[in-house]
Enzyme design. Structure first.
Site, PDB file in Angstrom:
ATOM      1  N   HIS A   1      43.045  69.500 -68.668  1.00 57.75           N
ATOM      2  CA  HIS A   1      41.338  69.613 -67.933  1.00 57.75           C
ATOM      3  C   HIS A   1      40.757  68.627 -67.607  1.00 57.75           C
ATOM      4  O   HIS A   1      39.540  68.236 -66.871  1.00 57.75           O
ATOM      5  CB  HIS A   1      40.769  70.449 -68.989  1.00 57.75           C
ATOM      6  CG  HIS A   1      39.415  70.818 -69.051  1.00 57.75           C
ATOM      7  ND1 HIS A   1      38.506  72.234 -68.154  1.00 57.75           N
ATOM      8  CD2 HIS A   1      37.911  70.772 -69.615  1.00 57.75           C
ATOM      9  CE1 HIS A   1      37.691  72.152 -68.232  1.00 57.75           C
ATOM     10  NE2 HIS A   1      36.985  71.555 -69.037  1.00 57.75           N
TER      11      HIS A   1
ATOM     12  N   HIS B   1      35.815  77.896 -65.610  1.00 58.60           N
ATOM     13  CA  HIS B   1      34.872  78.473 -67.055  1.00 58.60           C
ATOM     14  C   HIS B   1      35.816  79.491 -67.372  1.00 58.60           C
ATOM     15  O   HIS B   1      35.464  80.115 -68.296  1.00 58.60           O
ATOM     16  CB  HIS B   1      33.854  78.193 -67.156  1.00 58.60           C
ATOM     17  CG  HIS B   1      33.481  77.155 -69.159  1.00 58.60           C
ATOM     18  ND1 HIS B   1      32.529  77.295 -69.895  1.00 58.60           N
ATOM     19  CD2 HIS B   1      33.661  76.174 -68.718  1.00 58.60           C
ATOM     20  CE1 HIS B   1      31.636  76.600 -70.487  1.00 58.60           C
ATOM     21  NE2 HIS B   1      32.871  75.169 -69.926  1.00 58.60           N
TER      22      HIS B   1
END
Length: 419
Positions: free
Chosen positions: A47, A93
């Site tokens: 990430h 997300h």
């Protein structure tokens, strides 16, 4: 408080492979503390480091006569003429939205809005692209309801219009929905704010909401594969507060008019860790943080928790020292926290102090520049066979089939929930 012993199980739980941990030992020449392990885990996961996608991202076009700022900052900036620029960001997300649909989607929206106004732009529009599994899948209805409500609740309360998007349904997304959010803002092209710290001994200032335990380890969770324990990851999902973010927007834009800001960075994935490391690394500086000064909304928080919390609506700034009183007054007026939590230092160090104890002392540049990069094996998708002859079908029947399918049917039930 005694920190956990570093074991193979603990290393694996932080998403680090044995060879990656070996690289950490080589960099620092000793076993890391628990807090240091968490910091490396946060900075070296997919990430934050893009370790599996950097190879491919580098092949994309990112420069041009209108590009003011390409990759590497909170958001991209493109010159649109007349002294103005559009600042935009797109972010997924997915994992947070699967685990906790409402807050996962809401904080996805909140995060990219923050990325946009961190650059000095006022957000003017949001969009979203949503992919869900088959309507008959047992999780789909729950995910759709939560994601759509989360996007609407955050965007509507913050006050930015949602101007478009798409919703599709396919068996590929049965176990893992995709929630992609986009935000755009306007700024004067000569008044863009960047995140690279500069100057030694400059105050590092924490802005916005207080730090809690929500979202601890969120970036690592977002980088992991799903398994049967996914429901246990619920505490790693952040909780958003759009009203606080609206105040943070106005306070930041007001502050940016005062010539107080040296650099500013959104606290997004990996929270205080990633924001501080990125500011220091881009400016070729070290950072010292004193965690006792961090505004906290929970008691007895550890250094590990504070460094890895992803509590929302927070910023980190390097401030011109002579502007402290003026800047503090702005944030107090908006009922937001303003705290000097550290300083820039000349050495290449990420120094974390809590309760007069050094909890982490790492070479700051290695946290970013020495993250592993991978060229993952891949196979080329074979060319599709020639399309078989389509069956004869009446035009009206074909039209009814199209507009009756979940992916192409009227989506008013989604966008009517958005301002």
């Amino acid at each position: 408080m005694n920190e956990p012993q570093i074991t193979e199980e603990l290393i694996a739980a932080h998403g680090l492979k044995p060879d990656e941990y070996q690289r950490i030992l080589e960099i620092i020449g000793r076993e890391p503390s628990f807090t240091e392990l968490g910091i490396f885990s946060a900075m070296w996961n997919e990430h934050c480091s893009y370790k599996s996608s950097k190879k491919w991202l580098r092949t994309l076009p990112t420069t041009g006569p209108q590009v003011i700022c390409g990759p590497g900052e909170n958001a991209g900036v493109v010159d649109i003429g007349d002294g103005q620029a559009v600042v935009f960001k797109m972010e997924s997300h997915n994992h947070p939205s699967y685990i906790e649909p409402h807050q996962g989607a809401a904080t996805g929206v909140g995060g990219i809005l923050r990325d946009v106004f961190t650059m000095g732009a006022r957000p003017i529009a949001a969009m979203d692209a949503l992919s869900f599994g088959r309507p008959e899948h047992p999780k789909t209805a729950h995910l759709v309801k939560g994601v759509v409500e989360g996007i609407g609740a955050y965007g509507n309360a913050f006050g930015v219009p949602n101007v478009g998007g798409e919703v599709r349904f396919h068996r590929s997304y049965d176990g893992n929905c995709l929630v992609n959010a986009f935000a755009a803002g306007l700024a004067d092209s000569d008044k863009i704010f960047y995140s690279a710290a500069s100057g030694v001994g400059m105050p590092v200032v924490y802005l916005g909401a207080k730090t809690g335990r929500d979202g601890v380890g969120g970036a690592t969770m977002a980088s992991a594969e799903f398994d049967d324990t996914i429901e246990e990851k619920r505490p790693t999902v952040q909780v958003g507060d759009p009203f606080t973010e609206k105040c943070l927007l106005e306070a930041c834009l007001e502050l940016m008019q005062t010539d107080s800001v040296i650099s500013i960075q959104d606290m997004g994935a990996a929270g205080l860790t990633c924001s501080a490391v990125e500011m220091g690394d881009k400016g070729g500086l070290g950072i010292k943080l004193v965690l006792d000064a961090v505004p906290q909304r929970e008691t007895a928080m550890t250094a590990y928790e504070m460094m890895l919390s992803e509590s929302q609506e927070r910023m980190l700034m390097v401030l011109k020292p002579e502007k402290e009183a003026e800047a503090r007054a702005i944030f107090e007026k908006w009922d937001l926290d303003f705290a000097i939590v550290g300083e820039t230092i000349a050495e290449d160090r990420f120094l974390i102090v809590h309760g007069n104890e050094v909890k982490a002392d790492l070479p700051l540049s290695k946290l970013s520049s020495s993250a592993p990069e991978y060229d993952r094996p891949w196979v080329e998708t074979p060319a599709a066979p020639e399309m078989p002859a389509l069956p004869a079908i009446a035009p009206i029947a074909a039209l009814k089939a199209l507009i009756g399918s979940p992916s192409y049917a009227h989506k008013g039930w989604v966008w009517e929930q958005y301002d």
